[in-house]
Design a protein around this motif. Sequence first.
Motif, mmCIF file in Angstrom:
data_model
loop_
_atom_site.group_PDB
_atom_site.id
_atom_site.type_symbol
_atom_site.label_atom_id
_atom_site.label_comp_id
_atom_site.label_asym_id
_atom_site.label_seq_id
_atom_site.Cartn_x
_atom_site.Cartn_y
_atom_site.Cartn_z
ATOM 1 N N MET A 1 0.847 -1.180 0.000
ATOM 2 C CA MET A 1 0.000 0.000 0.000
ATOM 3 C C MET A 1 0.893 1.243 0.000
ATOM 4 S SD MET A 1 -2.470 1.261 3.076
ATOM 5 C CE MET A 1 -3.908 2.143 2.584
ATOM 6 N N VAL A 2 0.719 2.123 -0.982
ATOM 7 C CA VAL A 2 1.493 3.359 -1.078
ATOM 8 C C VAL A 2 0.852 4.414 -0.177
ATOM 9 C CG1 VAL A 2 2.277 5.191 -2.610
ATOM 10 C CG2 VAL A 2 2.258 2.831 -3.424
ATOM 11 N N LEU A 3 1.662 4.997 0.723
ATOM 12 C CA LEU A 3 1.166 5.990 1.668
ATOM 13 C C LEU A 3 1.479 7.420 1.238
ATOM 14 C CD1 LEU A 3 2.246 4.188 4.942
ATOM 15 C CD2 LEU A 3 0.001 4.205 3.880
ATOM 16 N N GLY A 4 2.469 7.595 0.387
ATOM 17 C CA GLY A 4 2.857 8.928 -0.060
ATOM 18 C C GLY A 4 4.259 8.908 -0.622
ATOM 19 N N CYS A 6 8.331 9.818 -0.415
ATOM 20 C CA CYS A 6 9.434 9.917 0.535
ATOM 21 C C CYS A 6 9.879 11.372 0.635
ATOM 22 C CB CYS A 6 10.587 9.033 0.078
ATOM 23 S SG CYS A 6 12.053 9.158 1.120
ATOM 24 N N PRO A 7 10.084 11.876 1.852
ATOM 25 C CA PRO A 7 10.512 13.267 2.010
ATOM 26 C C PRO A 7 11.955 13.514 1.572
ATOM 27 C CG PRO A 7 10.405 12.172 4.143
ATOM 28 C CD PRO A 7 9.864 11.210 3.132
ATOM 29 N N TYR A 8 12.706 12.469 1.274
ATOM 30 C CA TYR A 8 14.120 12.622 0.946
ATOM 31 C C TYR A 8 14.469 12.288 -0.497
ATOM 32 C CZ TYR A 8 13.900 12.936 5.897
ATOM 33 O OH TYR A 8 13.524 13.317 7.163
ATOM 34 N N CYS A 9 13.760 11.353 -1.118
ATOM 35 C CA CYS A 9 14.123 10.981 -2.490
ATOM 36 C C CYS A 9 12.924 10.968 -3.442
ATOM 37 C CB CYS A 9 14.814 9.625 -2.505
ATOM 38 S SG CYS A 9 13.703 8.224 -2.296
ATOM 39 N N SER A 10 11.740 11.257 -2.941
ATOM 40 C CA SER A 10 10.492 11.271 -3.718
ATOM 41 C C SER A 10 10.051 9.897 -4.212
ATOM 42 C CB SER A 10 10.586 12.256 -4.893
ATOM 43 O OG SER A 10 10.752 13.561 -4.413
ATOM 44 N N GLY A 11 10.662 8.828 -3.691
ATOM 45 C CA GLY A 11 10.178 7.484 -3.997
ATOM 46 C C GLY A 11 8.878 7.242 -3.245
ATOM 47 N N ASN A 12 8.211 6.142 -3.517
ATOM 48 C CA ASN A 12 6.974 5.809 -2.818
ATOM 49 C C ASN A 12 7.277 5.249 -1.429
ATOM 50 O OD1 ASN A 12 5.169 6.503 -4.888
ATOM 51 N ND2 ASN A 12 5.479 4.533 -5.888
ATOM 52 N N VAL A 13 6.521 5.699 -0.426
ATOM 53 C CA VAL A 13 6.595 5.119 0.910
ATOM 54 C C VAL A 13 5.482 4.082 0.986
ATOM 55 C CG1 VAL A 13 6.359 5.524 3.387
ATOM 56 C CG2 VAL A 13 7.602 7.170 1.962
#
Length: 127
Positions: A1-4, A6-13
């Motif tokens: 499940m994608v939550l948003g 990443c604040p550091y690399c813009s990958g999916n969290v």
Amino acid sequence: MVLGKCPYCSGNVIAIKTIALGKKVNLYTCENAKKEHDESSQFVFSSDSTCTFRVYSNVFLKWNKRSFSKYEMKKLLEEEQIIVRLHGRRGTGEYFKYVITDKEYGVSILWDEEVSKKEEEEFLISS
């Protein structure tokens, strides 16, 4: 499940169910933060890992908050700061603190910042 993002690399969290210290927990991790066991059985970031963002859902257990929910992580990624409800040692008193993302630890509590009574009330109404 994608939550948003990443604040550091813009990958999916993403949220992954895992076991930590013998307990079932969610791990919120950047898809670019890959870990593996090395030759000494330590769990380390792999050579192709380009990010280190990882947060376990039991991160605030020390302050008697049983779980950091998927909803809270999603909101943190969107708003960059959220309010969490923590509890005293015996679980009796409760207090509210701001939480932000942290490059080294995943998330950090802003101990020196006070949450206003108005924000506490808004938090209680929305939760």
